[in-house]
Structures are given as C-alpha cells and as structure tokens.
Design an enzyme around this catalytic site. Structure first.
Site, PDB file in Angstrom:
ATOM      1  N   GLU A  13      -6.127  28.425  60.426  1.00 33.17           N
ATOM      2  CA  GLU A  13      -6.283  27.775  59.119  1.00 33.17           C
ATOM      3  C   GLU A  13      -7.198  26.554  59.159  1.00 33.17           C
ATOM      4  O   GLU A  13      -7.247  25.780  58.210  1.00 33.17           O
ATOM      5  CB  GLU A  13      -4.920  27.354  58.549  1.00 33.17           C
ATOM      6  CG  GLU A  13      -3.914  28.471  58.441  1.00 33.17           C
ATOM      7  CD  GLU A  13      -2.550  27.967  57.987  1.00 33.17           C
ATOM      8  OE1 GLU A  13      -2.420  26.768  57.650  1.00 33.17           O
ATOM      9  OE2 GLU A  13      -1.602  28.772  57.960  1.00 33.17           O
ATOM     10  N   GLY A  14      -7.901  26.325  60.256  1.00 32.25           N
ATOM     11  CA  GLY A  14      -8.744  25.137  60.353  1.00 32.25           C
ATOM     12  C   GLY A  14      -8.008  23.884  60.784  1.00 32.25           C
ATOM     13  O   GLY A  14      -8.611  22.809  60.854  1.00 32.25           O
TER      14      GLY A  14
END
Length: 373
Positions: free
Chosen positions: A320-321
């Site tokens: 998800e970063g």
C-alpha cells in the site's frame, strides 16, 4: 505504442548540477561523510530538481494504483479474490497503515482504480472513473489484458503522471492496492531477470502458508512459459502476464521520468513495474528511489538489477505504499540539511591554512638546526 520510444524522451538528472551540489557539500561546516547516505540523497535530489542548493520537498503525494488479479482465485493470496476494493475503502476511511502515516505526515493520497473487480458504485467516482477493465485475467492460462487494454492502462498511468506534474507535485510515493498482484509482479521479474519461479516467489503482503506458496510458485512457473516468447515487447509482456494496475504503474513511472518528477518505490509490485520501465528506457531508474526492503525475494532481485539500494529495512510487508512513505522523511531531511547547513567561512579556511603553513615552517627550521648541529 512502443515503450522503447521512452528511451529517447528520458534524460538523466543533470550531472552538472550534481557536481555543483557535491562541491557545495564539501564546503559545509559538517565534514563530508558525516551525514552518511543523507549526503547522497541531497545531491540526487538536487540533480533531479536542477537546483543548488536543493529545494525543500513541499508537495509530495502518495499515488496508489488498484486492481484485482484473476490468479488470486487459485488461492495464491492471503486475501479473498476480488477483494481489493476493501483495501481501497480502508484507505479512504483512514483505517489502513498508509492512511494513518499519510495523515500524520500531512501527505495527500490519490487512488486510481485501473482494474478492480467490483461494482463501480461501491467506491467514489473519482477513484473508479479511470478503470480500464474489471479485473485482470488468470495469467497462468490466459492473458491478463488484451494489447488494446494494456495500451489504455499505460496511457492512463502517463496521464496521471502528467496531472501530478502539472499540479506542482514534486515527489511521488508510489504503491499498489491489489489482491494477487505479487504473483504477476514476480512473474515479470523472473522473466526479465531470467530466473526460475522459486527464486522470486514470496508470501505476499497478507502472508500465505506453505501450500499456498507452492500453488503460487506453480502459477508463476506456468505464467513464465507464456511470458518468455514476448520478452522483446514490453507492452505485450504487460498484456500477457501483467495486469491493468501494473501496466498503469509502468506508464506512470516512465512518464514521471519524462517529466523529471522523482518517485519513491514501495514493494515488489512497484519494483516489477520499474524493471519493465528500465527495460524500455535504461535512464529511467535514475529518477527513482527504493523506499524500503519488503522481504519479497522478487523485489530484492529487481532492485539489484536496477542498482537501487533501499533506504529502509523494517520488515514491512503490508504494501500500500506504507514502507515507501516512511522513507519520505529521510528524503526531506536530506534536502533540509543540504540546503540549510551553513558553509565554512573563508576566514576559517585561511586561518587553518596559515596554521598548517606555520607548523610546516617551524618543522623545517628545526630540521635545519638539527642538520647544522
């Protein structure tokens, strides 16, 4: 579309500016090397900006590409097939790691639905309006996309990069929201690095047991057989064993390099897209940083091929970063130190030089007196 055309469009960060940044670093009050890798980061960012001293990173942004992958139906993921929209909703509702970190860092998050397998009504219009198709094909037995869909996805990523650059975004934290995405990502890496499936097969962001790992390894091995005949055409490769979100991320990375907009990569999915981008344009990785080491063997293989050294290694597998976002403060700190630390006063250098010369003179006199005696 031929992705190889990007090779003529992408230039390296300005080498002259980097030399000027290095020269300025030599003049700072803190001795060279005392700040470790922060020196290198500041000089890299200075070259990317074409500015000495480096400018502060004032408008960073997290961009997440979302998609579902048909191969997840084989039980190769710790999450339910077709469930990536739940990950999107968690981010939108502030209930995911990247949302918490972004809120704390006051960094806006943008989500782009490239290929979610859900009804568009389940998510806000600004998320789903770019969707290329509903889910991607099962890459072990069929193409992920048609060639037309792959081109649409790449152009989508390019358009998002242009929008960000035009709005003043000065650094991107890139991540994905996918279910089954690490399987096509690992396939791309194995194909481009010429390795076997077992070398790149990890356990994904949600974690899988040994049986699921064996199913995943088998799926990647089958997909590799389908990928090898098209290794010479990067767009065809993305269509055959990639996916809408991966193709869009690849287009985003390449166009970001064209627009001279630095990007921090997150995990194995963004690393796989970067590797495809490197195959198309060998200068492109000069615009990217590896934010973190996720523990995925495929990511390590891809980063090694691109000569990118991760900034962090905290064992973050959530995707998800989130891991890349944790690296952002390091980049901002490097910029602040390079820009705000004062240079040594010329007088100090003169005094130091005079003291050295005096000491040498005294030594010479003593040596001569000793010889005379």
């Amino acid at each position: 579309m031929n992705l190889d055309d990007f090779s003529d469009l992408i230039e390296r960060p300005d080498s002259g500016t980097r030399r000027d940044a290095e020269a300025r670093r030599e003049r700072l009050v803190v001795p060279p090397g005392a700040l470790g890798r922060l020196d290198e980061l500041g000089e890299w960012l200075s070259a990317a900006q074409g500015s000495v001293p480096v400018k502060a990173v004032r408008q960073p942004r997290v961009v997440l590409f979302a998609g579902d992958h048909g191969v997840a139906g084989l039980g190769v993921s710790g999450r339910s097939a077709g469930g990536a929209y739940r990950l999107v909703r968690d981010v939108l509702e502030g209930a995911s790691p990247v949302a918490v970190l972004a809120r704390r860092a006051e960094v806006p998050v943008r989500i782009v639905d490239a290929g979610l397998d859900c009804d568009p009504e389940l998510l806000p219009e600004e998320v789903v309006r770019h969707r290329v198709r509903r889910g991607s094909g099962r890459i072990d037995i069929e193409d992920a996309l048609t060639i037309e869909e792959a081109e649409r996805a790449v152009r989508l990523g390019m358009a998002i990069a242009d929008e960000e650059a035009d709005s003043g975004t000065d650094l991107i934290v890139l991540g994905d929201l996918s279910v089954g995405g690490t399987t096509p990502a690992s396939t791309l890496i194995a194909a481009l690095c010429g390795t076997d499936a077992s070398v790149v097969t990890g356990r994904g962001g949600a974690g899988i047991d040994d049986l699921a790992w064996m199913r995943k390894c088998a799926a990647i091995r089958d997909a590799l057989r389908r990928a090898r005949p098209v290794l010479g055409d990067q767009l065809e490769l993305l269509a055959r064993v990639g996916g809408a979100d991966l193709a869009a991320m690849t287009g985003f990375l390449l166009q970001s390099a064209v627009r001279r907009m630095p990007v921090i990569l997150d995990g194995v999915v963004s690393a796989a897209c970067a590797l495809v981008g490197q195959r198309a344009a060998f200068r492109a990785p000069d615009w990217w940083l590896a934010g973190q080491m996720s523990g995925e063997p495929g990511q390590a293989k891809a980063l090694d091929r691109m000569a990118l050294t991760p900034l962090l290694d905290q064992g973050i597998t959530v995707g998800e970063g989130a891991g890349a976002l944790l690296a952002l403060p390091l980049v901002q700190a490097a910029a602040a130190l390079a820009a705000e630390l004062p240079e040594r006063e010329p007088a100090e250098e003169s005094v130091e030089g005079t003291a050295e010369e005096t000491a040498k003179t005294e030594e010479s006199v003593k040596a001569e007196e000793g010889t005379a005696g």
